[in-house]
Design an enzyme around this catalytic site. Structure first.
Site, short mmCIF file in Angstrom:
data_model
loop_
_atom_site.label_atom_id
_atom_site.label_comp_id
_atom_site.label_asym_id
_atom_site.label_seq_id
_atom_site.Cartn_x
_atom_site.Cartn_y
_atom_site.Cartn_z
N GLY B 37 0.83 -1.19 0.00
CA GLY B 37 0.00 0.00 0.00
C GLY B 37 0.87 1.24 0.00
O GLY B 37 2.05 1.18 0.31
N ASN B 39 1.86 5.31 1.10
CA ASN B 39 1.92 6.01 2.38
C ASN B 39 0.52 6.45 2.77
O ASN B 39 -0.24 6.90 1.94
CB ASN B 39 2.82 7.24 2.27
CG ASN B 39 4.26 6.85 2.06
OD1 ASN B 39 4.67 5.75 2.45
ND2 ASN B 39 5.02 7.73 1.42
N GLY B 40 0.20 6.28 4.02
CA GLY B 40 -1.11 6.71 4.49
C GLY B 40 -2.20 5.67 4.28
O GLY B 40 -3.37 5.93 4.55
N SER B 41 -1.84 4.48 3.82
CA SER B 41 -2.85 3.45 3.62
C SER B 41 -3.18 2.73 4.93
O SER B 41 -4.12 1.97 5.01
CB SER B 41 -2.39 2.44 2.57
OG SER B 41 -1.20 1.82 3.00
N GLY B 42 -2.36 2.98 5.95
CA GLY B 42 -2.64 2.39 7.25
C GLY B 42 -1.81 1.15 7.54
O GLY B 42 -1.97 0.54 8.59
N LYS B 43 -0.90 0.80 6.62
CA LYS B 43 -0.18 -0.46 6.81
C LYS B 43 0.77 -0.43 8.00
O LYS B 43 0.88 -1.41 8.74
CB LYS B 43 0.54 -0.89 5.52
CG LYS B 43 1.47 0.13 4.91
CD LYS B 43 1.82 -0.30 3.49
CE LYS B 43 2.95 0.45 2.85
NZ LYS B 43 3.15 1.85 3.10
N SER B 44 1.44 0.72 8.22
CA SER B 44 2.36 0.80 9.37
C SER B 44 1.59 0.86 10.69
O SER B 44 2.03 0.31 11.69
CB SER B 44 3.26 2.02 9.25
OG SER B 44 4.27 1.76 8.29
N GLU B 163 8.61 -1.82 6.36
CA GLU B 163 9.43 -1.13 5.35
C GLU B 163 10.91 -1.20 5.69
O GLU B 163 11.65 -0.24 5.46
CB GLU B 163 8.99 0.33 5.22
CG GLU B 163 7.49 0.43 4.97
CD GLU B 163 7.13 1.54 4.01
OE1 GLU B 163 8.03 1.98 3.26
OE2 GLU B 163 5.97 1.93 3.98
#
Lengths: 287, 263, 321
Positions: B37, B39-44, B163
């Site tokens: 996803g 940046n900002g997709s919520g994966k982290s 990441e």
């Protein structure tokens, strides 16, 4: 005019008394306009050191760098204003976090021009122009740079250098950390800036796909030495690529694989997936 | 058996926007999952909830059939290790040895045991020569390996890579990903968060996230056949697969797929 | 930038390197008290003699210790001058009129310029400074062409000389002692030693373990932050921020352009670091085992005995004399 490296070496010495040469005996000539150069090599090959010599952030320990007529050598020359050389050659670093500091995008981009004694009105115009060059509209001018997304920050940091209006623009790994899509968007941007302004652009990169697709000229460094200077076609079609432990572009690798597995006779040197697909279809029709 | 069970998890940093919106999925022991996803997709954020760094406002997370709560977080974190993006910002120790020891020190592992585990895991990840070195003398790739040794030494069996390769150069990145592959083959459950499809392709399953929701989650091969998911999410396919899609020939597709999934 | 030496630690493996940091801290504490109890120059000279012998035994190069004195050299000089100028007890050793007139000032300027020039080539900077000071003294004393703009009587008393020598010698010993400590002890060992010594303070609410962890993390990040500062400076220099030249107003802006990114990056770093530590099960104030432990050995006992002997000796000298 432009940048000329004459037998340039830079030797580091540390307290352990071991010295090593970050770059060694570099001879290189970069024109002041219309160049589009990729600078490649492994980590530690001296790419960043070489880049820092281009705007007198570093001084050679041996040899000389001529930057738009000024001779930069080991010895400081009182007649040369080294700061002014940085107006001719702009250097953009990898992380925008290293340079953004003002409360608005406009003020941040104006920082460079103001340092070079451009008056405030003119600096504002330059900021606006630079911002549009990197593909951001005027609504960004009053925004806080720290609230922008990573990609936007990167663009603002590039605008901060473009506003100085350097003749040569050097970018240190601008596409690293981006996904492949973001990388292409940014490369298209550089390519656009190059076409619009005719500025010489030098980009440090690891991405051979981009090197093959976009650049006119490639410079390869290995262990501090310049091992290749020529067109991407020449680089990828020779064994220089293996001698320098560099990768082939993915299109070439994929087509080579097909040749091997299916005993085809594809011309593997295709720059884009579209061209590669066309080549595959052409050969398959013949069979 | 499910190693990780995530049920209807939602999380928001602020009131206006849900960073994770009703996320549910499960991961089996020994699986390798890639979460893709932008940046900002919520994966982290998802990764941080899995190790209990963030507590979801609603929903439940079960690890090894134990519910993750404030009380169980300490024990469950022994099972789940996470390697972050920036190699410099997770290196706590003054030397490599100190850093590998840090997690074990927190678990009150006896010193003799720590020394033998450090030797073992340093050798395993290939940093045994650098035990007395300081972080400023290590490359980014070496620092990430030290981070892996640190969590392996805590005897984690779920490894999350947030990441972890994105700040490395392509050559070091390749090395690290192949090392992760070896770890997965040894039986570790791997969750790899990335925005690079080239990396995700090595996983058993791919999950694609967008605006805090899971938009696709399936076997890697199945997901890669669905061009529209990639187009819609601005995800670039590996060049070889892009060629295969353009040529539309089964034989070519098979060969290029084999090629991509091997390298 | 490969590695930056933190503090003054220089790797080595002599006697002092093998000592437990706790022993070194305690020994130096008591030796300092001893030095303050000494009352005559002769006693101090004996102490210096002993110190030199110890340094030689520990195979610490005197040269390095002297180099460690450099930063406080000016302090020593001022102490010396103050003591001489302010002390008016005892017999008068010498008295002289210092003349400030056109000629003496011009020649003083010449001497100053000469000193600065010689400084560029010379290696013996401290000697050069002393020569400069004496030259100035003779200059103002003997160039007596009238008229003087200003003159004063410089009187040097016996007690003044004695006191200044005494104070400077005492400072020298104390600084040498601390230099030995910082020269031979890794900063991490030093913090660990301090942590253990301050452990009893837990009763009054001071958690020495957390304190030590904070110090050791700070030490670990000094090279990283230094490296970063250089990168930020390079980035801003590329935008025309010339940190070496420019007017004060410009300079302020340039310093801000360096500090803001440094703080923002440090802030992001602290958040990420906190996450990394928590994910590895760090809980502040909780019990932890330690990979680095301190152990006393036989040489620590010898050192302790020696320190005790020195301490007892000085008390004896103070009581007897």
């Amino acid at each position: 005019m432009g940048i000329r490296f004459r037998n340039v070496s830079h030797e580091y010495s540390s307290y352990t008394k071991k010295t090593y040469k970050a770059i060694q005996d570099i001879n290189l000539s970069i024109e002041g306009t219309n160049e589009f150069i990729a600078l490649v090599g492994h980590t530690g090959s001296g790419k960043s050191t070489l880049a820092k010599h281009m705007n007198a952030l570093m001084f050679p320990t041996d040899g000389s760098v001529e930057i738009f007529g000024s001779e930069v050598t080991k010895k400081r020359n009182k007649k040369i204003k080294y700061n002014d050389l940085r107006r001719q050659v702009g250097l953009v670093f990898q992380f925008p976090e290293y340079q953004l500091f003002e409360e608005t995008v406009e003020k941040d981009i104006m920082f460079g021009p103001l340092n070079f004694k451009v008056d405030s009105e003119k600096a504002k115009t330059l900021a606006r122009e630079a911002l549009s060059l990197v593909g951001l509209d005027d609504s960004y001018l009053n925004r806080n740079p720290f609230n922008l997304s990573g990609g936007e920050k990167k663009r603002v940091s590039i605008a901060g250098i473009l506003a100085i209006d350097p003749k040569v623009l050097v970018l240190d790994e601008p596409t690293s950390g981006l996904d492949p899509y973001g990388r292409q968007v940014l490369m298209n941007l550089f390519s656009d800036i190059h076409k619009k302004t005719n500025k010489s652009i030098i980009i440090i990169t690891h991405d051979m796909d981009l090197v093959y697709r976009y650049f006119k000229r490639v410079i390869v460094l290995k262990d501090g030495e310049l091992t290749f200077d020529g067109t991407p076609d020449k680089l990828f079609q020779s064994d220089i690529i293996e001698q320098n432990h560099l990768d082939l572009p993915n299109t070439v690798k994929a087509l080579k694989q097909l040749n091997e597995k299916l005993n085809l006779n594809l011309d593997v040197y295709q720059k884009t997936p579209e061209a590669a697909a066309k080549e595959v279809r052409r050969v398959m029709k013949h069979e | 058996m499910n190693m990780i069970d995530v049920q209807n998890v939602s999380f928001a940093y602020s009131e206006e926007k849900l960073t994770l919106n009703d996320v549910s999925f499960s991961i089996k022991k020994g699986e390798w999952i890639a979460i893709l996803g932008h940046n900002g997709s919520g994966k982290s954020t998802l990764a941080k909830t899995l190790v209990g760094l963030l507590e979801p406002q609603s929903g439940e997370i079960h690890i090894n059939s134990t519910r993750l709560t404030e009380e169980t977080a300490f024990d469950l974190r022994k099972k789940v290790g996470i390697v972050f993006q920036n190699p410099d910002n997770q290196f706590v120790g003054v030397t490599v040895r100190d850093d590998i020891a840090f997690g074990m020190e927190n678990l009150c592992v006896p010193r003799e045991e720590m020394l033998s585990r450090i030797d073992f895991y340093a050798k395993k990840v290939g940093v045994e020569e650098y035990l007395d070195k300081q972080p400023s003398n290590l490359s980014g790739g070496q620092k990430q390996r030290v981070a892996i040794a640190g969590i392996l030494a805590m005897r984690s069996d779920i490894l999350i890579f947030d990441e972890a390769t994105s700040m490395l150069d392509p050559y070091t990145r390749n090395d690290l990903i192949h090392y992760i592959k070896t770890l997965n083959k040894e039986g570790f459950t791997v969750i790899m968060i990335t925005h690079d499809v080239n990396e995700a392709i090595l996983a058993d399953k791919i999950m694609i996230m967008k605006h805090g929701e899971i938009v696709a989650f399936d076997q890697t091969e199945t997901i890669l056949k669905d061009k529209s998911v990639f187009l819609e999410n601005h995800l670039e396919l590996p060049v070889a697969l892009e060629i295969a899609n353009l040529v539309e020939d089964e034989e070519i597709r098979r060969i290029l797929w084999e090629y991509v999934s091997e390298t | 930038m490969n590695s930056i030496i933190i503090g003054q630690y220089i790797p080595g493996n002599g006697f002092f390197y093998k000592l437990d940091p706790r022993t070194k801290i305690i020994a130096i504490f008591f030796l300092m008290i001893s030095v303050f109890m000494l009352q005559t120059i002769v006693q101090l000279l004996i102490a210096i003699g002993i110190a030199v012998v110890i340094l030689l035994i520990g195979r610490i190069s005197l040269f390095k210790v002297v180099r460690g004195l450099k930063p406080i050299f000016i302090l020593l000089v001022f102490t010396f001058i103050f003591q001489i100028a302010l002390n008016t007890e005892g017999t008068v050793l010498s008295t002289a009129t210092m003349h400030f007139n056109l000629y003496s000032i011009i020649s003083a300027v010449l001497i100053f310029v000469l000193w600065r020039i010689l400084l560029r080539f010379g290696k013996f900077k401290i000697l050069l400074f002393l020569a400069f000071a004496f030259a100035l003294y003779f200059n103002f004393r003997y160039i007596t062409f009238q008229p003087d703009f200003y003159f004063f009587q410089l009187t040097i008393y016996e007690k003044g000389v004695e006191m200044s020598v005494f104070v400077v010698l005492r400072l020298l010993i104390i600084i040498t002692l601390t230099t030995v400590l910082t020269l031979t002890t890794k900063p991490t060992d030093l913090t660990q030693g301090l942590e253990r010594l301050m452990h009893p303070l837990k009763k009054i609410g001071f958690n020495s373990e957390d304190f030590a962890l904070i110090i050791s993390i700070s030490l670990r990040y000094i090279p990283t932050i230094f490296d970063e500062a250089q990168k930020i400076m390079a980035a801003q220099a590329s935008r025309g921020a010339d940190f070496s030249e420019g007017k004060l107003k410009d300079k302020l802006k340039q310093i801000i352009s360096l500090l803001v990114p440094m703080f923002i990056i440090a802030f992001m770093r602290s958040e990420e670091l906190a996450d990394a530590m928590e994910s590895r099960n760090f809980v502040p104030g909780e019990k932890r085992t330690r990979i680095n432990i301190l152990r006393f050995s036989i040489i620590d006992i010898y050192t302790g005995l020696f320190t005790l002997a020195c301490f007892a000796g000085t008390i004896l000298v103070k009581v007897m004399l």
